[in-house]
Write an enzyme that holds these catalytic residues in place. Structure first.
Site, PDB file in Angstrom:
ATOM      1  N   SER A  35       0.809  -1.214   0.000  1.00 37.66           N
ATOM      2  CA  SER A  35       0.000   0.000   0.000  1.00 37.66           C
ATOM      3  C   SER A  35       0.848   1.274   0.000  1.00 37.66           C
ATOM      4  O   SER A  35       1.756   1.428   0.816  1.00 37.66           O
ATOM      5  CB  SER A  35      -0.882  -0.025   1.259  1.00 37.66           C
ATOM      6  N   GLY A  36       0.520   2.186  -0.900  1.00 39.90           N
ATOM      7  CA  GLY A  36       1.221   3.476  -0.939  1.00 39.90           C
ATOM      8  C   GLY A  36       0.995   4.243   0.351  1.00 39.90           C
ATOM      9  O   GLY A  36       1.910   4.886   0.885  1.00 39.90           O
ATOM     10  N   LEU A  37      -0.226   4.161   0.863  1.00 44.94           N
ATOM     11  CA  LEU A  37      -0.544   4.838   2.123  1.00 44.94           C
ATOM     12  C   LEU A  37       0.319   4.281   3.253  1.00 44.94           C
ATOM     13  O   LEU A  37       0.899   5.032   4.045  1.00 44.94           O
ATOM     14  CB  LEU A  37      -2.027   4.641   2.459  1.00 44.94           C
ATOM     15  N   ASP A  47       1.009  10.556   1.903  1.00 45.69           N
ATOM     16  CA  ASP A  47       0.744   9.666   0.760  1.00 45.69           C
ATOM     17  C   ASP A  47       0.401  10.567  -0.425  1.00 45.69           C
ATOM     18  O   ASP A  47      -0.767  10.781  -0.745  1.00 45.69           O
ATOM     19  CB  ASP A  47      -0.422   8.735   1.125  1.00 45.69           C
ATOM     20  N   ASP A  74       0.699  -1.100  -5.111  1.00 49.06           N
ATOM     21  CA  ASP A  74       0.047   0.181  -5.368  1.00 49.06           C
ATOM     22  C   ASP A  74       1.073   1.097  -6.019  1.00 49.06           C
ATOM     23  O   ASP A  74       2.014   1.546  -5.376  1.00 49.06           O
ATOM     24  CB  ASP A  74      -0.401   0.741  -4.002  1.00 49.06           C
ATOM     25  N   ASP A  76       0.390   4.007  -7.548  1.00 51.55           N
ATOM     26  CA  ASP A  76      -0.141   5.371  -7.687  1.00 51.55           C
ATOM     27  C   ASP A  76      -0.435   5.681  -9.160  1.00 51.55           C
ATOM     28  O   ASP A  76      -1.124   4.922  -9.805  1.00 51.55           O
ATOM     29  CB  ASP A  76       0.831   6.381  -7.055  1.00 51.55           C
ATOM     30  N   GLU A 103      -3.507   4.356 -10.972  1.00 49.71           N
ATOM     31  CA  GLU A 103      -4.758   5.113 -10.859  1.00 49.71           C
ATOM     32  C   GLU A 103      -4.764   6.293 -11.824  1.00 49.71           C
ATOM     33  O   GLU A 103      -3.710   6.839 -12.152  1.00 49.71           O
ATOM     34  CB  GLU A 103      -4.974   5.570  -9.413  1.00 49.71           C
ATOM     35  N   LYS A 109      -0.123  12.586  -7.128  1.00 46.01           N
ATOM     36  CA  LYS A 109      -1.462  12.292  -6.574  1.00 46.01           C
ATOM     37  C   LYS A 109      -1.531  12.679  -5.099  1.00 46.01           C
ATOM     38  O   LYS A 109      -0.497  12.961  -4.461  1.00 46.01           O
ATOM     39  CB  LYS A 109      -1.813  10.814  -6.758  1.00 46.01           C
ATOM     40  N   ASN A 111      -3.673  11.096  -1.551  1.00 47.48           N
ATOM     41  CA  ASN A 111      -4.501   9.974  -1.108  1.00 47.48           C
ATOM     42  C   ASN A 111      -5.978  10.287  -1.298  1.00 47.48           C
ATOM     43  O   ASN A 111      -6.440  11.394  -1.014  1.00 47.48           O
ATOM     44  CB  ASN A 111      -4.219   9.654   0.374  1.00 47.48           C
ATOM     45  N   SER A 112      -6.713   9.282  -1.756  1.00 49.08           N
ATOM     46  CA  SER A 112      -8.110   9.473  -2.170  1.00 49.08           C
ATOM     47  C   SER A 112      -9.035   9.942  -1.050  1.00 49.08           C
ATOM     48  O   SER A 112     -10.110  10.464  -1.322  1.00 49.08           O
ATOM     49  CB  SER A 112      -8.645   8.167  -2.756  1.00 49.08           C
ATOM     50  N   ARG A 147      -7.129   1.683 -11.924  1.00 47.45           N
ATOM     51  CA  ARG A 147      -7.962   2.171 -10.813  1.00 47.45           C
ATOM     52  C   ARG A 147      -8.686   3.440 -11.248  1.00 47.45           C
ATOM     53  O   ARG A 147      -8.059   4.427 -11.643  1.00 47.45           O
ATOM     54  CB  ARG A 147      -7.072   2.431  -9.611  1.00 47.45           C
ATOM     55  N   HIS A 178     -12.736   2.781  -7.010  1.00 48.74           N
ATOM     56  CA  HIS A 178     -12.519   3.327  -5.667  1.00 48.74           C
ATOM     57  C   HIS A 178     -13.645   4.268  -5.284  1.00 48.74           C
ATOM     58  O   HIS A 178     -14.190   4.985  -6.122  1.00 48.74           O
ATOM     59  CB  HIS A 178     -11.165   4.040  -5.593  1.00 48.74           C
TER      60      HIS A 178
HETATM   61  C1  SPV Z   1      -3.433   2.666  -0.474  1.00 51.42           C
HETATM   62  O1  SPV Z   1      -3.535   1.794   0.399  1.00 51.42           O
HETATM   63  O2  SPV Z   1      -2.429   3.343  -0.583  1.00 51.42           O
HETATM   64  C2  SPV Z   1      -4.499   2.938  -1.379  1.00 51.42           C
HETATM   65  C3  SPV Z   1      -5.831   2.657  -0.932  1.00 51.42           C
HETATM   66  O3  SPV Z   1      -4.256   3.411  -2.435  1.00 51.42           O
HETATM   67  S1  SPV Z   1      -6.496   4.093  -0.317  1.00 51.42           S
HETATM   68  O4  SPV Z   1      -5.697   4.564   0.742  1.00 51.42           O
HETATM   69  O5  SPV Z   1      -7.821   3.665   0.101  1.00 51.42           O
HETATM   70  O6  SPV Z   1      -6.570   5.058  -1.377  1.00 51.42           O
HETATM   71 MG    MG Z   2      -2.418   4.309  -2.511  1.00 49.99          MG
END
Ligand code: SPV
Ligand code: MG
Length: 545
Positions: A35-37, A47, A74, A76, A103, A109, A111-112, A147, A178
């Site tokens: 996970s990027g986060l 992130d 992930d 990004d 994505e 980017k 974080n969403s 994504r 997402h």
């Molecule tokens: C991540 O885990 O980095 C994601 C998922 O991309 S989210 O944080 O839900 O965007």
């Molecule tokens: Mg991410």
């Protein structure tokens, strides 16, 4: 790819390092989400493409190395344009990553779940990235997920479906739809309306009560629990640290945190130890410490009270157990494989890193029997140390250098001692330099032994055996064959076995010393040795004075 065929729904979990990946595997999940986060958080940076592709790759590689599960990474927005995507896919595939997710936002980017800037890339541009990714991969197993961030950016369902369709056309192997809605309605609507053939993936961070089974029933093929393990770790660490800070010790958290044993298991320390045993061929001697018998004082004041709840080897001397003094001295001379034969009060013996061999017949057998119990582990050479002596390490150093097959450490000073009426392991050895008790230079300390045993008349003996012996490969072989032929072997003393070896015509040598050791048999011995340590503050006795 195989999991997508085999499972109604694939469940993967977010991680940021090898340990996280391993815990996910042990918990029974199908895969790891690099996970990027999580990776960003583990560096304590946002992130938001602050970390480079290389840093994300290194984290993903660590996760992949730590588990046999597939890792989905992930990626990004692909760390740049289509050219960056080509380079990225080659690198991630070469690292053994099973698939990547890119994505359709613009670089850099955010974080969403962060309100504000959530910019979408033009459809054509993102299709180009997918085409580039698919062309860059070399194995058909590798998966590229597209994504769709249209719902996150607030562009609506129609835009989301249009984008997903385009990305399938561009060659994507799956669609991650997402959503940050608090219910699953919008992702369910998307799935119901979706006409494509490639699998759908969901990240239920905000609509967390929906089960994997429900997602499966609603048309999803993979669910990503993207950040829950990270959040669990943060809470656990915060609670633990607050407790230590406020209480002033770690006592309150001790039974809530993983044991060191568990930490070592997860590291693979125990597997490493097994390999070490198997593959690191060492030329160092092993040690045998027979500590099975019950201490029975022969003279003076016994150690009765001090040994009410523990065997002699656990007696404290200068703040350290007798057995630990012995093991430290052995280890300081490179002897690492230590076998302690236990018997009397075996459960009270704590061996730090040494192996215990239990003598179940300890009350009917003697020390030779205990020593021979370790026979299956014998290799090239062994040093045997009685469990009731303490000694300076130079004695051990000298003994390990003995050129002879069987060498016993023998003391010539015993006659001068006040408590010599005791039952002593007496030795008759050849006085090769013929100086008796006088001054000598350049003495060879190794003397052929003629006789050994406590029945030898004192006038005939010239040495006392101190309870340390060394056997090279040949010596061990002789010890083993002699034992097999020794009459009444179970009751035999080590001395009897050595005398039997001498009787067979096999040479046994003594290494002569005059000081540097003590047995611990009485209150008097204990006090004398204890005061040595109190005076010298010494952990391992080194003094030769
Ligand atoms: C991540 O885990 O980095 C994601 C998922 O991309 S989210 O944080 O839900 O965007
Ligand atoms: Mg991410």
């Amino acid at each position: 790819r195989q999991l997508f065929q085999a499972r109604p729904i694939v469940r993967i979990v977010g991680a940021h390092n090898g340990l996280g990946a391993k815990l996910i595997e042990e918990a029974g999940f199908d895969g790891v989400w690099a996970s990027g986060l999580e990776i960003s958080t583990s560096f304590a940076v946002p992130d938001a493409n602050i970390l480079t592709m290389t840093e994300n790759l290194a984290a993903a590689r660590a996760m992949n190395d730590a588990t046999s599960l597939p890792v989905v990474c992930d990626c990004d927005t692909g760390f740049g344009n289509a050219s960056n995507v080509i380079h990225m896919v080659k690198k991630f595939e070469a690292a053994g990553i099973a698939g990547i997710v890119i994505e359709d936002k613009v670089f850099p980017k955010v974080n969403s779940f962060v309100p504000g800037r959530q910019e979408l890339a033009p459809i054509q541009e993102f299709m180009g990235k997918i085409e580039a990714a698919k062309e860059a991969q070399s194995s058909s197993d590798f998966m590229v997920f597209a994504r769709v961030e249209a719902l996150i950016a607030g562009w609506g369902m129609e835009e989301a479906l249009k984008r997903a369709q385009s990305y399938e056309k561009a060659g994507a192997d799956g669609i991650v739809i997402h959503s940050k809605a608090v219910t699953a309605d919008e992702v369910f609507t998307f799935a119901k309306t979706w006409k494509g053939k490639i699998p759908l993936v969901v990240i239920p961070t905000t609509f967390y009560s929906i089960t994997a089974e429900e997602f499966s029933k609603n048309g999803f093929k993979m669910v990503i629990y993207a950040n829950q393990a990270l959040r669990a770790a943060i809470s656990a660490v915060q609670t633990t640290l607050a407790s230590i800070e406020s209480t002033g010790s770690t006592a309150a958290v001790e039974n809530k945190i993983a044991s060191m044993k568990e930490v070592f298991r997860l590291q693979g320390m125990y597997d490493m130890k097994e390999d070490e045993e198997k593959f690191t061929k060492s030329d160092s001697a092993q040690a045998i410490i027979p500590a099975a018998g019950e201490h029975r004082p022969q003279t003076g004041l016994g150690l009765g009270e001090a040994l009410k709840n523990k065997p002699l080897c656990m007696l404290e001397i200068g703040g350290k157990k007798l057995i630990d003094h012995q093991m430290d001295a052995l280890r300081s001379c490179g002897v690492k494989d230590i076998r302690v034969v236990t018997g009397h009060m075996a459960d009270k013996i704590k061996l730090d890193g040494a192996a215990a061999v239990h003598n179940v017949k300890f009350s009917e057998t003697s020390n030779a029997y205990s020593i021979l119990l370790t026979r299956p582990t014998w290799k090239n050479k062994a040093v045997m140390v009685f469990s009731d002596i303490i000694f300076d390490r130079w004695i051990l150093e000298g003994l390990l250098e003995s050129p002879h097959a069987i060498t016993l450490v023998i003391d010539r000073a015993y006659r001068a001692l006040p408590y010599r009426e005791k039952k002593l392991d007496l030795v008759v050895a050849e006085d090769t330099d013929g100086a008796g008790g006088g001054r000598r230079l350049g003495v060879n300390p190794f003397k052929p032994i003629r006789r050994i045993g406590y029945k030898i008349p004192k006038e005939e003996a010239n040495y006392e055996f101190i309870g340390m012996a060394y056997f090279n490969k040949e010596g061990l072989r002789e010890l083993s064959s002699a034992w097999d032929l020794l009459p009444n072997a179970e009751k035999a003393d080590f001395n009897d076995l050595i005398q039997f070896i001498l009787d067979r015509g096999f040479p046994v040598h003594g290494m002569e010393i005059e000081h540097g050791w003590s047995e611990i048999h009485s209150q008097e011995d204990w006090q004398r040795v204890n005061s040595h340590f109190v005076k010298n503050h010494s952990q391992i006795p080194l003094s030769t004075s």
